[in-house]
Scaffold this active site. Structure first.
Site, PDB file in Angstrom:
ATOM      1  N   ARG A   1      -2.026   8.065 -14.051  1.00  0.00           N
ATOM      2  CA  ARG A   1      -3.301   8.231 -13.336  1.00  0.00           C
ATOM      3  C   ARG A   1      -3.919   9.618 -13.492  1.00  0.00           C
ATOM      4  O   ARG A   1      -5.104   9.797 -13.195  1.00  0.00           O
ATOM      5  CB  ARG A   1      -3.127   7.879 -11.852  1.00  0.00           C
ATOM      6  CG  ARG A   1      -3.009   6.390 -11.655  1.00  0.00           C
ATOM      7  CD  ARG A   1      -2.963   5.995 -10.201  1.00  0.00           C
ATOM      8  NE  ARG A   1      -2.949   4.535 -10.104  1.00  0.00           N
ATOM      9  CZ  ARG A   1      -2.463   3.861  -9.085  1.00  0.00           C
ATOM     10  NH1 ARG A   1      -1.946   4.496  -8.048  1.00  0.00           N
ATOM     11  NH2 ARG A   1      -2.490   2.552  -9.087  1.00  0.00           N
TER      12      ARG A   1
ATOM     13  N   GLN B   1       9.426   3.739  -2.188  1.00  0.00           N
ATOM     14  CA  GLN B   1      10.079   2.610  -2.857  1.00  0.00           C
ATOM     15  C   GLN B   1      11.570   2.884  -3.019  1.00  0.00           C
ATOM     16  O   GLN B   1      12.403   2.001  -2.791  1.00  0.00           O
ATOM     17  CB  GLN B   1       9.407   2.337  -4.204  1.00  0.00           C
ATOM     18  CG  GLN B   1       7.986   1.811  -4.035  1.00  0.00           C
ATOM     19  CD  GLN B   1       7.247   1.632  -5.350  1.00  0.00           C
ATOM     20  OE1 GLN B   1       7.784   1.940  -6.413  1.00  0.00           O
ATOM     21  NE2 GLN B   1       6.030   1.145  -5.283  1.00  0.00           N
TER      22      GLN B   1
ATOM     23  N   ARG C   1      -6.513   0.615  -9.107  1.00  0.00           N
ATOM     24  CA  ARG C   1      -7.147   1.748  -8.402  1.00  0.00           C
ATOM     25  C   ARG C   1      -8.080   2.540  -9.316  1.00  0.00           C
ATOM     26  O   ARG C   1      -9.059   3.117  -8.858  1.00  0.00           O
ATOM     27  CB  ARG C   1      -6.090   2.651  -7.780  1.00  0.00           C
ATOM     28  CG  ARG C   1      -5.194   1.915  -6.783  1.00  0.00           C
ATOM     29  CD  ARG C   1      -4.504   2.855  -5.828  1.00  0.00           C
ATOM     30  NE  ARG C   1      -3.305   2.263  -5.257  1.00  0.00           N
ATOM     31  CZ  ARG C   1      -3.303   1.317  -4.314  1.00  0.00           C
ATOM     32  NH1 ARG C   1      -4.433   0.865  -3.823  1.00  0.00           N
ATOM     33  NH2 ARG C   1      -2.153   0.826  -3.871  1.00  0.00           N
TER      34      ARG C   1
ATOM     35  N   GLY D   1       5.360  -2.533  -8.595  1.00  0.00           N
ATOM     36  CA  GLY D   1       6.503  -1.619  -8.501  1.00  0.00           C
ATOM     37  C   GLY D   1       7.247  -1.803  -7.185  1.00  0.00           C
ATOM     38  O   GLY D   1       8.476  -1.737  -7.129  1.00  0.00           O
TER      39      GLY D   1
ATOM     40  N   LYS E   1      -0.932  -3.519   1.623  1.00  0.00           N
ATOM     41  CA  LYS E   1      -0.035  -4.074   0.597  1.00  0.00           C
ATOM     42  C   LYS E   1       1.411  -3.652   0.857  1.00  0.00           C
ATOM     43  O   LYS E   1       2.328  -4.468   0.759  1.00  0.00           O
ATOM     44  CB  LYS E   1      -0.522  -3.581  -0.774  1.00  0.00           C
ATOM     45  CG  LYS E   1       0.304  -4.025  -1.950  1.00  0.00           C
ATOM     46  CD  LYS E   1      -0.508  -3.966  -3.228  1.00  0.00           C
ATOM     47  CE  LYS E   1      -0.695  -2.558  -3.784  1.00  0.00           C
ATOM     48  NZ  LYS E   1       0.531  -2.005  -4.390  1.00  0.00           N
ATOM     49  N   SER E   2       1.616  -2.403   1.195  1.00  0.00           N
ATOM     50  CA  SER E   2       2.977  -1.914   1.442  1.00  0.00           C
ATOM     51  C   SER E   2       3.606  -2.646   2.622  1.00  0.00           C
ATOM     52  O   SER E   2       4.754  -3.095   2.554  1.00  0.00           O
ATOM     53  CB  SER E   2       2.957  -0.415   1.759  1.00  0.00           C
ATOM     54  OG  SER E   2       2.693   0.317   0.604  1.00  0.00           O
TER      55      SER E   2
ATOM     56  N   LYS F   1       2.638   5.829 -12.287  1.00  0.00           N
ATOM     57  CA  LYS F   1       2.084   4.728 -11.484  1.00  0.00           C
ATOM     58  C   LYS F   1       1.663   3.583 -12.418  1.00  0.00           C
ATOM     59  O   LYS F   1       2.096   3.530 -13.556  1.00  0.00           O
ATOM     60  CB  LYS F   1       0.917   5.241 -10.638  1.00  0.00           C
ATOM     61  CG  LYS F   1       1.335   6.266  -9.591  1.00  0.00           C
ATOM     62  CD  LYS F   1       2.265   5.670  -8.561  1.00  0.00           C
ATOM     63  CE  LYS F   1       2.684   6.690  -7.529  1.00  0.00           C
ATOM     64  NZ  LYS F   1       3.717   6.174  -6.617  1.00  0.00           N
TER      65      LYS F   1
ATOM     66  N   ASP G   1      -1.680   7.342  -3.438  1.00  0.00           N
ATOM     67  CA  ASP G   1      -2.454   6.278  -4.091  1.00  0.00           C
ATOM     68  C   ASP G   1      -3.964   6.538  -4.019  1.00  0.00           C
ATOM     69  O   ASP G   1      -4.745   5.833  -4.666  1.00  0.00           O
ATOM     70  CB  ASP G   1      -2.138   4.920  -3.454  1.00  0.00           C
ATOM     71  CG  ASP G   1      -0.716   4.469  -3.792  1.00  0.00           C
ATOM     72  OD1 ASP G   1      -0.141   4.989  -4.762  1.00  0.00           O
ATOM     73  OD2 ASP G   1      -0.193   3.598  -3.066  1.00  0.00           O
TER      74      ASP G   1
ATOM     75  N   ARG H   1       6.862  -5.566   2.946  1.00  0.00           N
ATOM     76  CA  ARG H   1       7.979  -5.389   3.887  1.00  0.00           C
ATOM     77  C   ARG H   1       8.022  -6.515   4.917  1.00  0.00           C
ATOM     78  O   ARG H   1       9.101  -6.941   5.331  1.00  0.00           O
ATOM     79  CB  ARG H   1       7.860  -4.020   4.556  1.00  0.00           C
ATOM     80  CG  ARG H   1       8.204  -2.888   3.562  1.00  0.00           C
ATOM     81  CD  ARG H   1       7.489  -1.613   3.910  1.00  0.00           C
ATOM     82  NE  ARG H   1       7.899  -0.495   3.089  1.00  0.00           N
ATOM     83  CZ  ARG H   1       7.369  -0.166   1.898  1.00  0.00           C
ATOM     84  NH1 ARG H   1       6.411  -0.908   1.370  1.00  0.00           N
ATOM     85  NH2 ARG H   1       7.806   0.905   1.251  1.00  0.00           N
TER      86      ARG H   1
HETATM   87  C1  S3P Z   1       4.675   2.199  -2.182  1.00  0.00           C
HETATM   88  C2  S3P Z   1       5.111   3.470  -2.416  1.00  0.00           C
HETATM   89  C3  S3P Z   1       4.439   4.394  -3.339  1.00  0.00           C
HETATM   90  C4  S3P Z   1       3.036   3.931  -3.657  1.00  0.00           C
HETATM   91  C5  S3P Z   1       2.970   2.479  -3.984  1.00  0.00           C
HETATM   92  C6  S3P Z   1       3.467   1.654  -2.814  1.00  0.00           C
HETATM   93  C7  S3P Z   1       5.441   1.349  -1.250  1.00  0.00           C
HETATM   94  O1  S3P Z   1       5.177   4.455  -4.543  1.00  0.00           O
HETATM   95  O2  S3P Z   1       2.502   4.685  -4.737  1.00  0.00           O
HETATM   96  O3  S3P Z   1       1.648   2.086  -4.290  1.00  0.00           O
HETATM   97  O4  S3P Z   1       4.938   0.295  -0.836  1.00  0.00           O
HETATM   98  O5  S3P Z   1       6.564   1.728  -0.905  1.00  0.00           O
HETATM   99  P1  S3P Z   1       6.452   5.430  -4.731  1.00  0.00           P
HETATM  100  O6  S3P Z   1       7.507   5.034  -3.808  1.00  0.00           O
HETATM  101  O7  S3P Z   1       6.841   5.252  -6.166  1.00  0.00           O
HETATM  102  O8  S3P Z   1       5.928   6.811  -4.449  1.00  0.00           O
END
Ligand code: S3P
Length: 444
Positions: A353, A173, A397, A91, A18-19, A349, A322, A23
């Protein structure tokens, strides 16, 4: 959703990371030409990013499951959106898009669902404001904090000023929002952080030819002398270790199981899960390693066996952020008392959590104590003594962690997991994958 016992066996793939998916879509949109992306997850969160970029004037073709063609518009090519950008539960979408839009000479409005609109945004708003953007938001639960909906307005010149930012939290993030804003800034942008948050943005920008370097806890983008072109190279998104975590832990705790998850991203900033499981004595083996677009990828095989308790804290917690709910499930089936600390970030989150994991594991009879920055989990006591109903609070999750606990503890009983639809934000194939492995899991 219900779960029941049964050894898990087989070989599967999971949703694309997903991350990296977020991007890839953003970098593809900013590239100087057409970019193909293979393997994005198809989850709701990635879709929010994709739709937002469409609304910003980027043409994105979906060429069947897991394949996109993105017609990049270049670093300065995004157009003002006609409507609010709805980031749903994501987020990463709202924070990274804020960075991406901070240099654009128009106003964008970004919002989300109830969970997202309760999450803190000052951590990105403050540095982006220092760079020269105007960020407005709503007030909310905590005085002085800033919440969505956000309005992001870039300078008329379309150029921000690079900053040197030291982040209080280790957050990819925050780091990524600032680095993406740095693509539209004069002078270098530097981000320092207290722990090793995921570095997918840095790897992807470097792969596409951006002048970015990483050294210890510092990420620096210095566009001085750069032609401001992201090369339109093909992108590949590996399987999401944060999705793979659920079948892998299920295999460890459901007697007689042995399974492989293929093609999983194993970037060291994401493999805290594997290090924690190794410390617990888990039989998890990494094979068929390769590198795709600067990201390491491997097959992961897990076999059921005894687990022992561990203490998890510090940088490992950042690299497993996560995966802490599912690691708490593993701990509930381990011998001894596991402590998770330094995990205050879990409170902000998709749900709190620490609170949701503690509350849900207690339903399984697990003795577990809540701490401000973590949990203390007494292993070996998870049991289901009658029909059970879990509450995931719409947190994907938490819902999947409950399902795995149910597979290992339910015996003859069934476990219902309420509000589990948000599993589709990250791992829409979860139920199908678990069923393919032999689990009795179904939607109701
Ligand atoms: C993510 C960064 C993390 C993670 C989120 C995805 C990302 O959050 O918990 O599920 O894709 O950059 P934080 O940057 O708030 O730690």
């Amino acid at each position: 959703m219900t779960g029941a016992r049964g050894p898990l066996r087989g070989s599967v793939t999971v949703a694309g990371d997903k991350s990296i998916g977020h991007r890839a879509i953003m970098a593809g949109a900013l590239a100087a030409g057409t970019v193909t992306v293979r393997g994005p997850g198809g989850g709701e969160d990635n879709r929010r990013t994709l739709e937002a970029l469409r609304a910003l004037g980027v043409v994105i073709e979906e060429r069947g499951p897991g394949e996109l063609t993105i017609h990049g518009v270049g670093l300065d090519g995004l157009r003002a959106p006609a409507a609010l950008l709805d980031c749903g539960n994501s987020g990463t979408s709202i924070r990274l898009l804020s960075g991406l839009l901070a240099s654009r000479p128009f106003t964008s409005a970004l919002s989300g669902d109830t969970s997202l609109n309760g999450r803190p945004m000052r951590r990105v708003a403050d540095p982006l404001t220092r760079m020269g953007a105007r960020i407005e938001g709503a007030s909310g639960a905590k005085a002085g904090e800033l919440y969505p909906p956000l309005r992001v307005t870039g300078p008329a010149s379309g150029r921000l000023t690079g900053i040197d930012h030291t982040s209080k939290v280790a957050s990819a993030q925050v780091k990524s929002a600032i680095l993406l804003a740095g693509l539209g800034a004069e002078g270098p942008t530097r981000v320092r952080e207290p722990g090793p948050s995921r570095d997918h943005t840095e790897r992807m920008l470097a792969y596409l030819g951006a002048p970015i370097r990483v050294e210890g806890g510092l990420s620096e983008l210095d566009p001085t002398g750069w032609d401001r072109r992201l090369e339109p190279r093909p992108l590949e998104v590996p399987g999401d270790i944060s999705a793979a975590a659920f079948p892998l832990v299920a295999a460890l705790v459901v007697e007689g199981s042995e399974l492989t998850v293929r093609e999983v991203g194993v970037n060291p900033t994401r493999t805290g899960l594997l290090d924690a499981l190794a410390a617990m004595g888990a039989d998890v083996v990494c094979g068929a390693e390769r590198v795709a677009c600067g990201e390491p990828v491997a097959d992961l095989r897990a076999r059921a066996g005894r687990l022992r308790a561990v203490t998890l804290g510090g940088e490992l917690v950042v690299r497993a952020i996560d995966e802490l709910p599912i690691l708490a499930v593993a701990a509930a089936f381990a011998d001894g008392v596991t402590t998770i600390r330094d995990a205050e970030e879990l409170r902000v989150k998709e749900s709190d959590r620490i609170a949701t994991t503690t509350r849900e594991l207690r339903r399984f009879g697990v003795e577990i104590e809540e701490r401000e920055g973590g949990m203390v989990i007494h292993g070996g006591s998870a049991r289901v003594r009658g029909p059970l109903r879990c509450e995931s609070e719409g947190d994907h999750r938490i819902a999947m962690a409950c399902a795995v606990a149910a597979l290992a503890a339910a015996g003859e009983h069934s476990v219902d997991i309420a509000d589990a639809g948000n599993i589709a934000t990250s791992f829409p194939q979860f139920v199908a994958v678990m069923r393919a492995l032999g689990a009795e899991v179904d939607w109701r």
